[in-house]
Design a protein around this motif. Structure first.
Motif, PDB file in Angstrom:
ATOM      1  N   GLU A  46       0.854  -1.177  -0.278  1.00 45.67           N
ATOM      2  CA  GLU A  46       0.194   0.142   0.246  1.00 45.67           C
ATOM      3  C   GLU A  46       0.645   0.648   0.278  1.00 45.67           C
ATOM      4  OE1 GLU A  46      -3.801  -1.810   2.604  1.00 45.67           O
ATOM      5  OE2 GLU A  46      -2.552  -0.683   3.935  1.00 45.67           O
ATOM      6  N   ASN A  47       1.674   0.904   0.462  1.00 44.04           N
ATOM      7  CA  ASN A  47       3.141   2.628   0.567  1.00 44.04           C
ATOM      8  C   ASN A  47       3.937   2.288   0.073  1.00 44.04           C
ATOM      9  OD1 ASN A  47       1.967   3.361   3.384  1.00 44.04           O
ATOM     10  ND2 ASN A  47       2.583   1.596   4.536  1.00 44.04           N
ATOM     11  N   ALA A  48       3.970   1.115  -1.421  1.00 46.20           N
ATOM     12  CA  ALA A  48       4.746   1.469  -2.138  1.00 46.20           C
ATOM     13  C   ALA A  48       4.397   2.372  -3.610  1.00 46.20           C
ATOM     14  CB  ALA A  48       5.639  -0.030  -2.910  1.00 46.20           C
ATOM     15  N   ASP A  49       5.995   2.915  -3.777  1.00 49.93           N
ATOM     16  CA  ASP A  49       5.546   3.739  -5.684  1.00 49.93           C
ATOM     17  C   ASP A  49       5.206   2.799  -6.510  1.00 49.93           C
ATOM     18  OD1 ASP A  49       5.703   5.488  -7.657  1.00 49.93           O
ATOM     19  OD2 ASP A  49       7.518   6.173  -6.995  1.00 49.93           O
ATOM     20  N   SER A  50       4.171   2.648  -6.929  1.00 49.97           N
ATOM     21  CA  SER A  50       3.254   1.602  -7.581  1.00 49.97           C
ATOM     22  C   SER A  50       4.310   1.681  -9.198  1.00 49.97           C
ATOM     23  CB  SER A  50       1.726   1.675  -8.329  1.00 49.97           C
ATOM     24  OG  SER A  50       1.568   3.446  -8.858  1.00 49.97           O
ATOM     25  N   GLU A  51       4.765   2.410  -9.451  1.00 52.63           N
ATOM     26  CA  GLU A  51       5.555   2.994 -10.423  1.00 52.63           C
ATOM     27  C   GLU A  51       7.064   1.341 -10.393  1.00 52.63           C
ATOM     28  OE1 GLU A  51       8.804   6.099 -12.204  1.00 52.63           O
ATOM     29  OE2 GLU A  51       6.815   7.264 -11.104  1.00 52.63           O
ATOM     30  N   TYR A  52       7.465   1.615  -9.516  1.00 51.99           N
ATOM     31  CA  TYR A  52       8.626   0.595  -8.905  1.00 51.99           C
ATOM     32  C   TYR A  52       7.886  -1.054  -8.982  1.00 51.99           C
ATOM     33  CZ  TYR A  52      11.464   4.219  -8.550  1.00 51.99           C
ATOM     34  OH  TYR A  52      12.746   5.771  -8.682  1.00 51.99           O
ATOM     35  N   LEU A  53       6.905  -1.159  -8.394  1.00 51.80           N
ATOM     36  CA  LEU A  53       5.854  -2.046  -8.171  1.00 51.80           C
ATOM     37  C   LEU A  53       5.580  -2.858  -9.171  1.00 51.80           C
ATOM     38  CD1 LEU A  53       5.758  -2.039  -4.722  1.00 51.80           C
ATOM     39  CD2 LEU A  53       7.139  -4.124  -5.213  1.00 51.80           C
ATOM     40  N   GLY A  54       5.450  -2.539 -10.403  1.00 47.77           N
ATOM     41  CA  GLY A  54       3.788  -2.266 -11.151  1.00 47.77           C
ATOM     42  C   GLY A  54       4.398  -3.470 -12.053  1.00 47.77           C
ATOM     43  N   LYS A  55       5.458  -3.851 -12.315  1.00 48.14           N
ATOM     44  CA  LYS A  55       6.058  -4.899 -13.760  1.00 48.14           C
ATOM     45  C   LYS A  55       5.719  -5.511 -12.790  1.00 48.14           C
ATOM     46  CE  LYS A  55      10.262  -5.660 -15.841  1.00 48.14           C
ATOM     47  NZ  LYS A  55      11.632  -5.469 -16.262  1.00 48.14           N
ATOM     48  N   ASP A  56       6.461  -6.045 -11.340  1.00 50.24           N
ATOM     49  CA  ASP A  56       7.126  -7.315 -10.579  1.00 50.24           C
ATOM     50  C   ASP A  56       5.021  -7.668 -10.618  1.00 50.24           C
ATOM     51  OD1 ASP A  56       9.090  -7.279 -10.512  1.00 50.24           O
ATOM     52  OD2 ASP A  56       9.599  -5.484  -8.346  1.00 50.24           O
ATOM     53  N   VAL A  57       4.527  -6.619 -10.016  1.00 50.24           N
ATOM     54  CA  VAL A  57       2.996  -7.667  -9.778  1.00 50.24           C
ATOM     55  C   VAL A  57       2.837  -7.678 -10.963  1.00 50.24           C
ATOM     56  CG1 VAL A  57       0.729  -6.145  -8.862  1.00 50.24           C
ATOM     57  CG2 VAL A  57       2.708  -5.832  -7.850  1.00 50.24           C
ATOM     58  N   LYS A  58       2.372  -6.739 -11.862  1.00 50.98           N
ATOM     59  CA  LYS A  58       2.215  -7.930 -13.379  1.00 50.98           C
ATOM     60  C   LYS A  58       3.387  -9.563 -13.663  1.00 50.98           C
ATOM     61  CE  LYS A  58       0.479  -6.866 -17.734  1.00 50.98           C
ATOM     62  NZ  LYS A  58      -0.440  -7.962 -18.302  1.00 50.98           N
ATOM     63  N   GLU A  59       4.230  -9.306 -13.180  1.00 52.32           N
ATOM     64  CA  GLU A  59       5.001 -10.642 -14.104  1.00 52.32           C
ATOM     65  C   GLU A  59       4.266 -12.063 -12.964  1.00 52.32           C
ATOM     66  OE1 GLU A  59       9.038 -10.383 -13.834  1.00 52.32           O
ATOM     67  OE2 GLU A  59       8.890  -8.964 -15.437  1.00 52.32           O
ATOM     68  N   VAL A  60       3.957 -11.402 -11.455  1.00 49.84           N
ATOM     69  CA  VAL A  60       3.275 -11.953 -10.236  1.00 49.84           C
ATOM     70  C   VAL A  60       1.945 -12.995 -10.703  1.00 49.84           C
ATOM     71  CG1 VAL A  60       3.049 -13.227  -8.295  1.00 49.84           C
ATOM     72  CG2 VAL A  60       5.471 -11.937  -8.873  1.00 49.84           C
ATOM     73  N   TYR A  61       1.254 -11.653 -11.013  1.00 51.47           N
ATOM     74  CA  TYR A  61      -0.496 -11.983 -11.898  1.00 51.47           C
ATOM     75  C   TYR A  61      -0.400 -12.863 -12.767  1.00 51.47           C
ATOM     76  CZ  TYR A  61      -4.975 -10.870 -12.504  1.00 51.47           C
ATOM     77  OH  TYR A  61      -5.983 -10.828 -13.459  1.00 51.47           O
ATOM     78  N   ASP A  62       0.447 -12.116 -13.569  1.00 50.36           N
ATOM     79  CA  ASP A  62       0.294 -13.247 -15.181  1.00 50.36           C
ATOM     80  C   ASP A  62       0.733 -14.405 -14.980  1.00 50.36           C
ATOM     81  OD1 ASP A  62      -0.420 -11.250 -16.211  1.00 50.36           O
ATOM     82  OD2 ASP A  62       1.366 -10.932 -17.363  1.00 50.36           O
ATOM     83  N   LYS A  63       1.801 -15.291 -13.319  1.00 50.02           N
ATOM     84  CA  LYS A  63       2.081 -16.536 -13.324  1.00 50.02           C
ATOM     85  C   LYS A  63       0.698 -16.875 -12.947  1.00 50.02           C
ATOM     86  CE  LYS A  63       5.469 -18.448 -10.185  1.00 50.02           C
ATOM     87  NZ  LYS A  63       5.836 -18.529  -8.662  1.00 50.02           N
ATOM     88  N   TYR A  64       0.600 -16.970 -12.230  1.00 52.94           N
ATOM     89  CA  TYR A  64      -0.496 -17.523 -11.367  1.00 52.94           C
ATOM     90  C   TYR A  64      -1.857 -17.227 -12.195  1.00 52.94           C
ATOM     91  CZ  TYR A  64       2.148 -17.999  -7.007  1.00 52.94           C
ATOM     92  OH  TYR A  64       3.422 -18.103  -6.324  1.00 52.94           O
ATOM     93  N   GLN A  65      -2.029 -16.762 -12.828  1.00 59.61           N
ATOM     94  CA  GLN A  65      -2.810 -16.703 -14.165  1.00 59.61           C
ATOM     95  C   GLN A  65      -2.719 -17.650 -14.938  1.00 59.61           C
ATOM     96  OE1 GLN A  65      -6.378 -15.029 -14.014  1.00 59.61           O
ATOM     97  NE2 GLN A  65      -5.632 -14.500 -12.091  1.00 59.61           N
ATOM     98  N   LYS A  66      -1.572 -18.287 -14.972  1.00 66.73           N
ATOM     99  CA  LYS A  66      -1.317 -19.573 -16.463  1.00 66.73           C
ATOM    100  C   LYS A  66      -1.628 -20.630 -14.882  1.00 66.73           C
ATOM    101  CE  LYS A  66       1.652 -16.823 -19.088  1.00 66.73           C
ATOM    102  NZ  LYS A  66       3.463 -16.947 -19.308  1.00 66.73           N
ATOM    103  N   ILE A  67      -1.205 -20.172 -13.768  1.00 70.08           N
ATOM    104  CA  ILE A  67      -1.438 -21.849 -12.733  1.00 70.08           C
ATOM    105  C   ILE A  67      -3.066 -22.216 -12.788  1.00 70.08           C
ATOM    106  CG2 ILE A  67      -1.499 -22.466 -11.334  1.00 70.08           C
ATOM    107  CD1 ILE A  67       1.293 -21.438 -10.316  1.00 70.08           C
ATOM    108  N   ILE A  68      -3.552 -21.035 -12.938  1.00 73.09           N
ATOM    109  CA  ILE A  68      -5.266 -21.515 -12.435  1.00 73.09           C
ATOM    110  C   ILE A  68      -5.182 -22.064 -13.941  1.00 73.09           C
ATOM    111  CG2 ILE A  68      -7.409 -20.053 -12.070  1.00 73.09           C
ATOM    112  CD1 ILE A  68      -5.398 -18.339 -10.272  1.00 73.09           C
ATOM    113  N   GLU A  69      -5.544 -21.117 -14.920  1.00 67.10           N
ATOM    114  CA  GLU A  69      -6.298 -22.075 -16.481  1.00 67.10           C
ATOM    115  C   GLU A  69      -5.714 -22.962 -16.526  1.00 67.10           C
ATOM    116  OE1 GLU A  69      -7.802 -21.705 -19.799  1.00 67.10           O
ATOM    117  OE2 GLU A  69      -7.955 -20.400 -18.379  1.00 67.10           O
ATOM    118  N   LEU A  70      -4.400 -23.578 -16.309  1.00 66.53           N
ATOM    119  CA  LEU A  70      -3.958 -24.773 -16.630  1.00 66.53           C
ATOM    120  C   LEU A  70      -4.543 -26.294 -15.406  1.00 66.53           C
ATOM    121  CD1 LEU A  70      -0.105 -24.708 -17.095  1.00 66.53           C
ATOM    122  CD2 LEU A  70      -1.325 -25.181 -18.639  1.00 66.53           C
ATOM    123  N   LYS A  71      -4.848 -25.494 -13.823  1.00 65.31           N
ATOM    124  CA  LYS A  71      -5.773 -26.187 -13.157  1.00 65.31           C
ATOM    125  C   LYS A  71      -6.975 -26.430 -13.711  1.00 65.31           C
ATOM    126  CE  LYS A  71      -3.763 -24.992  -8.735  1.00 65.31           C
ATOM    127  NZ  LYS A  71      -3.513 -24.548  -7.721  1.00 65.31           N
TER     128      LYS A  71
END
Length: 88
Positions: A46-71
């Motif tokens: 909540e306190n982090a600058d989204s400019e710095y975390l945005g890319k990492d959050v998107k990468e992890v989000y995409d990873k888990y979306q792929k896992i969910i789709e495979l399941k």
């Protein structure tokens, strides 16, 4: 007796082998429970600058979306195998 650690969120002591111990950016973090770890990391997010975390959050989000789709796909294949086996 084993070592004791102090939770970084609430101060509660806990024994070695219990709780969650992580090293992030060279800082050792100690949490006696997943609730305290969640509270700590939620506040960081909540306190982090989204400019710095945005890319990492998107990468992890995409990873888990792929896992969910495979399941979602896997049970359909298992169901088809079971139905074929029953009719043979």
């Amino acid at each position: 007796m084993g070592n004791y650690f102090e939770c970084n969120t609430c101060g509660r002591p806990f024994k070695e082998g219990q709780g969650i111990i992580l090293t992030v950016a060279g800082i050792k973090l100690f949490f006696h429970s997943k609730a305290c770890a969640f509270k700590f990391f939620k506040e960081i997010m909540e306190n982090a600058d989204s400019e710095y975390l945005g890319k990492d959050v998107k990468e992890v989000y995409d990873k888990y979306q792929k896992i969910i789709e495979l399941k979602r796909r896997k049970p359909k294949k298992d169901l088809e195998r079971t139905e074929t086996t029953l009719y043979l």
